[in-house]
Design an enzyme around this catalytic site. Sequence first.
Site: not given
Ligand code: MG
Length: 302
Positions: A16, A240, A249
């Site tokens: 991510d 994102c 994050n």
């Molecule tokens: Mg994330």
Amino acid sequence: MKLPEKVTIKEVGPRDGLQNEPHQVGTENKVAWINRLSDSGLSYIEVTSLVHPKWIPQLADAVEVLSSIDRKPGITYAALVPNMHGLRRALEGNVDEVSVFMSASESHNRNNINKSISDTLPVLKEVVTEAKAAGKTVRGYLSTVIACPYEGAVPAEQVKEISTRLFDMGIDELSLGETIGVAVPTEVERLLEQLLSEFSEERIAMHFHDTRGTALANISKALEMGIRTFDSALGGLGGCPYAKGASGNVATEDLVYMLEAMGIKTGVRLEGLIEAGELMESILGKPLNSRQMELYRKVERG
Ligand code: MG
């Protein structure tokens, strides 16, 4: 406040985090970084994503990374899988756990996966079924659980409905993603009240972004409500790519600091994370965005 004795942290930085990183990181550097993360005491690392390289060129070396990392006993090495082709590649890389993903809001799902929610469900079902048949555990990710960048607030009932469909497919755990980083603790409470009326807290994880500085407050609320699994990324990497303004994050090292200081065991060594963070700073050629890394730089360099 009733607190758990221990919490599981799922490190999503290598997937991510990197998928949103413009600086192309070489395979050897990824492997070295993941090995460093394995040394920090983390029990779960999401290593990569098997989406088509056309969408995320950064992770085109997914199978090679999976095959090259040192596997430490006791650590689950997971990867994101969008479809059957991705699953075959993940199995080729001998992944421990497979993650499938979709959104709770229609327009984010269409923008992210190029399919409607109703067309996504059968694709995921096939992946979940085949992954289970191959003896793998499966994690489901549901994005935009509080708000969608295109539609605004997402009703908790809608999140619960899609969660039910995912659990019915056979996923072992569901990670609820607060994709755009707008949530505050009162909203987290409303969402979890809905979901925990239906599902056990042991099967729910939460995935917060710190875009507006509310991630740790939201985690604190989720802890209070019984959640014991949280996703985070070293150095607050990620976000994102399809949700404008969705940066970062929650940083693993900031989360570990808070939990350990609250007396909750994570099994993770803060110094181990800082070492992995230093390596990543040298690879990316920029400072990582977390309070712990910032403090460390100040103390180290005066
Ligand atoms: Mg994330």
